[in-house]
Design a protein around this motif. Structure first.
Motif, mmCIF file in Angstrom:
data_model
loop_
_atom_site.group_PDB
_atom_site.id
_atom_site.type_symbol
_atom_site.label_atom_id
_atom_site.label_comp_id
_atom_site.label_asym_id
_atom_site.label_seq_id
_atom_site.Cartn_x
_atom_site.Cartn_y
_atom_site.Cartn_z
ATOM 1 N N MET A 1 -1.479 25.163 -10.034
ATOM 2 C CA MET A 1 -1.691 26.455 -9.382
ATOM 3 C C MET A 1 -0.563 26.765 -8.397
ATOM 4 O O MET A 1 -0.003 27.866 -8.389
ATOM 5 N N ILE A 2 -0.251 25.795 -7.571
ATOM 6 C CA ILE A 2 0.799 26.007 -6.566
ATOM 7 C C ILE A 2 2.167 26.222 -7.225
ATOM 8 O O ILE A 2 2.902 27.141 -6.830
ATOM 9 N N PRO A 3 2.570 25.409 -8.244
ATOM 10 C CA PRO A 3 3.855 25.697 -8.912
ATOM 11 C C PRO A 3 3.905 27.091 -9.539
ATOM 12 O O PRO A 3 4.936 27.765 -9.493
ATOM 13 N N ARG A 4 2.780 27.543 -10.117
ATOM 14 C CA ARG A 4 2.756 28.874 -10.715
ATOM 15 C C ARG A 4 2.912 29.945 -9.637
ATOM 16 O O ARG A 4 3.611 30.948 -9.840
ATOM 17 N N LEU A 5 2.246 29.725 -8.501
ATOM 18 C CA LEU A 5 2.378 30.681 -7.409
ATOM 19 C C LEU A 5 3.814 30.715 -6.886
ATOM 20 O O LEU A 5 4.367 31.789 -6.609
ATOM 21 N N LYS A 6 4.444 29.538 -6.753
ATOM 22 C CA LYS A 6 5.840 29.498 -6.316
ATOM 23 C C LYS A 6 6.753 30.208 -7.312
ATOM 24 O O LYS A 6 7.679 30.934 -6.926
ATOM 25 N N GLY A 7 6.487 29.989 -8.614
ATOM 26 C CA GLY A 7 7.291 30.661 -9.621
ATOM 27 C C GLY A 7 7.131 32.170 -9.575
ATOM 28 O O GLY A 7 8.104 32.923 -9.731
ATOM 29 N N LEU A 8 5.900 32.633 -9.336
ATOM 30 C CA LEU A 8 5.654 34.077 -9.234
ATOM 31 C C LEU A 8 6.352 34.666 -8.026
ATOM 32 O O LEU A 8 6.978 35.740 -8.106
ATOM 33 N N VAL A 9 6.266 33.966 -6.889
ATOM 34 C CA VAL A 9 6.942 34.452 -5.683
ATOM 35 C C VAL A 9 8.455 34.456 -5.882
ATOM 36 O O VAL A 9 9.154 35.410 -5.501
ATOM 37 N N GLY A 10 8.980 33.391 -6.494
ATOM 38 C CA GLY A 10 10.421 33.327 -6.729
ATOM 39 C C GLY A 10 10.910 34.404 -7.674
ATOM 40 O O GLY A 10 12.053 34.870 -7.579
ATOM 41 N N ARG A 11 10.058 34.843 -8.604
ATOM 42 C CA ARG A 11 10.470 35.867 -9.551
ATOM 43 C C ARG A 11 10.633 37.221 -8.882
ATOM 44 O O ARG A 11 11.527 37.999 -9.218
ATOM 45 N N PHE A 12 9.759 37.528 -7.933
ATOM 46 C CA PHE A 12 9.789 38.843 -7.297
ATOM 47 C C PHE A 12 10.416 38.828 -5.911
ATOM 48 O O PHE A 12 10.478 39.862 -5.255
ATOM 49 N N TRP A 13 10.832 37.665 -5.434
ATOM 50 C CA TRP A 13 11.433 37.599 -4.101
ATOM 51 C C TRP A 13 12.828 38.215 -4.136
ATOM 52 O O TRP A 13 13.683 37.805 -4.911
ATOM 53 N N PRO A 14 13.107 39.200 -3.300
ATOM 54 C CA PRO A 14 14.433 39.833 -3.333
ATOM 55 C C PRO A 14 15.494 38.919 -2.736
ATOM 56 O O PRO A 14 15.261 38.237 -1.742
ATOM 57 N N VAL A 15 16.661 38.916 -3.352
ATOM 58 C CA VAL A 15 17.793 38.144 -2.839
ATOM 59 C C VAL A 15 18.554 39.039 -1.868
ATOM 60 O O VAL A 15 19.185 40.012 -2.267
ATOM 61 N N LEU A 16 18.459 38.720 -0.604
ATOM 62 C CA LEU A 16 19.041 39.557 0.444
ATOM 63 C C LEU A 16 20.270 38.896 1.036
ATOM 64 O O LEU A 16 20.440 37.680 0.959
ATOM 65 N N ARG A 17 21.104 39.716 1.631
ATOM 66 C CA ARG A 17 22.210 39.180 2.405
ATOM 67 C C ARG A 17 21.671 38.591 3.698
ATOM 68 O O ARG A 17 20.617 39.010 4.209
#
Length: 536
Positions: A1-17
């Protein structure tokens, strides 16, 4: 569950300066007090308490005035003593904990007639009530000692059933929160305000001679949250401008101290990866961790440059070392192929012997290269310990021959106790054997080894021979791989390079010192944690 949640967050997390991230973080932190004041109703609760304080002050003033007026009324003309005067009281309502009661019900019909003396008092207080209401917008009702209304449209009816009136008739002032049935929404975001739909009701007894002769019932809606913000808009705007200015200034400082150095370091890393060495310039505003990062980068760049130069020279040397015997072997093979049948037996044997010698030289060279590679990547084992005196004695016995002798010399300080060194015994033996063999091949007849225990946790070995020594022009290259003056005798020029790499792996040092006669090599080895007794 936690790895899937991390993967979901990483997919939509914006890469900012980094600048944007710092500015956004600071803006969020700066907005937290304002958000807390609105959504946690801190500011709103303060407005409600301020309204209660105003009602308390008004009730206290009017009750005191009524008590003074009551002096001229029969059966009520007893002045208050100093100990009975009203004192300032703290506010008690709280939006987070105080219950909100239903709207105040209509006054109940009662058969009890108003107290005549209280009715006279109410008539005399009406001018004060009207002036106070015009100024404060608070509704003011007066009740007799039985809870019967003395003024207002419901005069003659009873509020004795209200809990706040019962408490006031008992001699205590109280404030309660009730829903405001006449509330009308005026602002689009007024639904955020919990206090907009409530009304404060304050009941205060009128006491003469320690007895309750009546009750004042005051009610008022609290100051609206958005009205309060509007009234303080200038201060809020000024505070916002100051906070934004500080945030941008802090962002500029962080950008100059962190972001810009990281960008320069990133640019220098890309240049280094492309084969160009660029020194990253540090910012005038330095941070300890960033400065350490620059220092580590420079060390890494120096190490990479040194390793690249070493590999380049190593490849050139290997190519040169292999080219000569391979060329000789190729030429001999061609001659044997073209003229092997017509060649004399002695010439054929000579070519075959040369080919065998070249093959042995290549084999020996490959073996030494393997030893050098292992020595270069060797990492000293923690806790390694080698009995240095026992290894010296073994090496001396093995290398002493008819025309070459190894003499061991011990200082007085080290003759009673010889410490072990923090090295693998095989590695130390290989280093000492290489130095002794080089002295023998150089034509020396005697090698003196002096062992000294230093006070700074080092064991020093000085190896001095009586050979011809090392020419001045060769001293700088003596530790370079493939450098040898005995190539015709089968030397590979890798012995000293391997010895130095073995010592480096364990934190030791191998250096060439100047000597009036022969060659003088010094070996420095770190002392092991535990000491070993003299093993002579």
């Amino acid at each position: 569950m936690i790895p899937r949640l991390k993967g979901l967050v990483g997919r939509f997390w914006p890469v900012l300066r980094l600048r944007t991230f710092l500015l956004g973080t600071l803006l969020f932190v700066a907005a937290l007090p304002g958000l807390g004041a609105i959504f946690l109703r801190v500011y709103e609760n303060a407005l409600v308490r301020r309204t209660e304080a105003e009602l308390v002050a008004q009730g206290a003033a009017l009750a005191a005035s009524a008590a003074i007026v009551a002096r001229g009324i029969p059966m009520q003309a007893v002045p208050l003593e100093d100990t009975q005067r009203y004192h300032e009281r703290k506010t008690e309502v709280d939006l987070r904990s105080s219950p909100i009661l239903p709207p105040r019900p209509r006054a109940a019909i009662t058969n009890r007639l108003p107290d005549p003396a209280a009715l006279v008092l109410a008539r005399q207080m009406m001018p004060a009530f009207r002036e106070t209401k015009v100024t404060t917008l608070a509704a003011i009702l007066m009740l007799d000692r039985h809870g019967v209304l003395l003024n207002g449209q419901a005069g003659g009816r009873s509020f004795a059933m209200l809990p706040e009136v019962r408490i006031a008739l008992g001699g205590s002032a109280v404030t309660v929160l009730r829903k405001n049935e006449g509330y009308v929404r005026r602002y689009p975001l007024e639904w955020l305000s919990r206090a907009a739909q409530i009304r404060l009701h304050h009941a205060r007894p009128i006491m003469v001679d320690g007895k309750v002769v009546g009750v004042l019932l005051l009610s008022r809606s609290p100051r609206a949250l958005f009205l309060g913000i509007y009234e303080d808009r200038g201060k809020i705007a000024l505070g916002g401008v100051v906070i934004l200015g500080l945030l941008f200034a802090l962002t500029a400082v962080l950008s100059r101290a962190i972001v810009r150095p990281v960008e320069r370091l990133s640019q220098a890393t890309r240049e280094l990866a492309s084969g160009r060495r660029v020194t990253a310039r540090q910012s005038s505003l330095q941070v300890v961790e960033i400065r350490a990062l620059f220092h580590d980068f420079e060390q890494m760049a120096d190490s990479i440059e040194k390793r690249s130069r070493y590999l380049r020279d190593f490849a050139a040397s290997v190519s040169h070392e292999f080219k000569t015997p391979l060329a000789a072997m190729s030429g001999a093979i061609e001659l044997l192929q073209d003229h092997g049948g017509d060649m004399a037996s002695a010439d054929r044997e000579r070519f075959l012997a040369n080919m065998a010698a070249d093959a042995r030289r290549l084999s020996r060279l490959v073996g030494r290269l393997m030893e050098l590679a292992r020595a270069d990547v060797l990492v000293g084992e923690p806790g390694a310990s080698a009995p240095v005196h026992g290894i010296l004695a073994s090496m001396a016995d093995a290398m002493t021959r008819d025309r070459f002798r190894v003499n061991l010399l011990l200082s007085e300080a080290s003759s009673a106790l010889v410490p072990a060194v923090a090295m693998d015994p095989g590695a130390l033996e290989a280093v000492l054997t290489t130095l002794a063999e080089n002295a023998r091949q150089a034509g020396a007849s005697r090698l003196e080894v002096t062992l000294t225990v230093q006070d700074d946790d080092w064991v020093r070995l000085d190896l001095v021979d009586d050979g011809p020594g090392i020419p001045e022009g060769d001293r700088e290259r003596v530790f370079a791989p493939f450098f040898t003056s005995k190539r015709e005798a089968g030397g590979t020029g890798l012995g000293l390079a391997i010895a130095r790499s073995l010592l480096d792996a364990y934190g030791g040092v191998l250096e060439l010192l100047r000597s009036p006669n022969g060659a003088h090599f010094r070996v420095l080895c770190p002392r092991a944690m535990e000491y070993s007794a003299n093993m002579l």
